[in-house]
Design an enzyme around this catalytic site. Structure first.
Site, short mmCIF file in Angstrom:
data_model
loop_
_atom_site.label_atom_id
_atom_site.label_comp_id
_atom_site.label_asym_id
_atom_site.label_seq_id
_atom_site.Cartn_x
_atom_site.Cartn_y
_atom_site.Cartn_z
N LYS A 71 2.53 -4.34 -0.34
CA LYS A 71 1.53 -4.18 0.66
C LYS A 71 0.50 -3.06 0.35
CE LYS A 71 4.59 -5.10 4.28
NZ LYS A 71 5.14 -4.67 5.70
N GLY A 72 0.98 -2.02 -0.17
CA GLY A 72 0.37 -0.76 -0.26
C GLY A 72 -1.00 -0.48 -0.78
N ASP A 131 -0.99 1.52 -5.73
CA ASP A 131 -1.33 2.80 -4.70
C ASP A 131 -0.52 3.89 -5.21
OD1 ASP A 131 1.20 1.45 -3.97
OD2 ASP A 131 0.76 1.97 -1.67
N ASP A 134 6.18 5.86 -8.80
CA ASP A 134 7.11 6.78 -8.46
C ASP A 134 8.08 6.73 -9.65
OD1 ASP A 134 9.43 7.75 -7.08
OD2 ASP A 134 8.73 7.54 -5.36
N LYS A 163 3.40 9.90 -9.04
CA LYS A 163 4.26 10.97 -8.86
C LYS A 163 5.17 11.23 -9.98
CE LYS A 163 6.06 10.98 -4.32
NZ LYS A 163 7.30 10.69 -3.38
N PHE A 188 7.07 13.27 0.13
CA PHE A 188 6.74 12.15 0.88
C PHE A 188 5.15 12.16 1.24
CE2 PHE A 188 10.87 11.01 3.19
CZ PHE A 188 11.54 11.31 2.04
N VAL A 189 4.62 11.02 0.84
CA VAL A 189 3.13 11.07 1.13
C VAL A 189 2.59 9.55 2.02
CG1 VAL A 189 2.47 12.42 -0.65
CG2 VAL A 189 2.31 9.96 -1.03
N ASP A 195 2.91 3.86 3.10
CA ASP A 195 3.56 3.73 4.38
C ASP A 195 4.90 5.14 4.05
OD1 ASP A 195 5.25 2.08 2.56
OD2 ASP A 195 6.61 1.92 4.47
N ARG A 201 -0.03 3.61 7.21
CA ARG A 201 -0.96 3.05 6.25
C ARG A 201 -2.20 2.86 6.43
NH1 ARG A 201 2.45 -0.35 2.81
NH2 ARG A 201 4.46 -1.03 3.89
#
Ligand code: PRP
Length: 221
Positions: A71-72, A131, A134, A163, A188-189, A195, A201
């Site tokens: 979804k991000g 988005d 990682d 990241k 953490f962002v 989210d 979000r």
């Protein structure tokens, strides 16, 4: 190619945004600070759009076929598509897919589930819009899927945040991100579609999340 901006842990706040970014009372304790302010975000999306248009024109593309990773990435993809329009780019075709490298829990399950219907990918040049990158597992699996199983002609990647400290060693060299907005520290962002345990979000910029508040029993982002 647009050069990624390195974001320090303290954040990047444009002078135009200062004063408007006090953390709301109800979010205090959950969010530590603004990491990328709205003007900086908008300027970067403009640069990314220009880079994508430049390359599309160089390749004679009549349209830009985007695959948005739900979804991000949906809010970022919308902003990017609108900016491509404002900058006079070719039509943007949006396709959506759900790719998830996390189980219900906390850390990566190591597997990527891909769900969705992509009728327009075959023999097309595809731009994946993501988005955040990682470990790189999601994008690496998705790229392979689009090329090998859906027969895309080519696949490029545009990611708002990278990241890179968290990249799996095997993907450090192997996974090329063609357009990167910002390189962020390992923290953490959230915001701009990203989210933390399904929160935040809708925040229209990027924030640093209070890790202590969420770490217990939450998925790492
Ligand atoms: C996030 C993000 C990427 C992925 C990145 O999605 O949107 O798709 O994780 O992680 P990786 O590089 O380690 O694979 P998530 O699975 O949390 O789903 P969401 O977009 O629905 O929040």
């Amino acid at each position: 190619m647009t050069k990624p901006t390195i974001v320090p842990a303290g954040g990047l706040i444009h002078s135009k945004d200062a004063g408007e970014l006090a953390i709301r009372e109800d979010l205090k304790g959950k969010i530590s600070r603004v990491l990328i302010s709205p003007t900086i975000l908008q300027e970067k999306i403009h640069d990314l759009a220009e880079g994508i248009i430049r390359d599309a024109k160089k390749n004679g593309a009549m349209e830009i076929q985007v695959v948005v990773v739900l979804k991000g990435a949906a809010p970022f993809a919308n902003m990017l598509g609108q900016e491509i329009f404002r900058c006079g780019g070719p039509p943007v075709r949006f396709n959506y897919i759900k790719a998830s490298s996390y189980s219900a829990g906390l850390v990566s399950s190591g597997e990527v589930k891909i769900e969705g219907h992509l009728p327009f990918v075959r023999h097309k040049d595809i731009l994946i819009v993501e988005d955040i990158v990682d470990t790189g597992l999601t994008l690496s699996r998705l790229k392979k899927y689009l090329i090998e199983e859906r027969r895309a002609s080519s696949v490029k990647i545009c990611a708002l945040l990278d990241k890179s400290a968290r990249r799996l060693p095997a993907l450090r060299k192997g996974l090329r991100i063609d357009y990167v907005g910002f390189k962020i520290p390992d923290m953490f962002v959230a915001g701009c579609g990203i989210d933390c345990a399904e929160n935040f979000r809708e925040i229209p910029y990027v924030v640093a999340v209070n890790e202590d508040y969420f770490r217990k029993g939450r998925k790492e982002k």
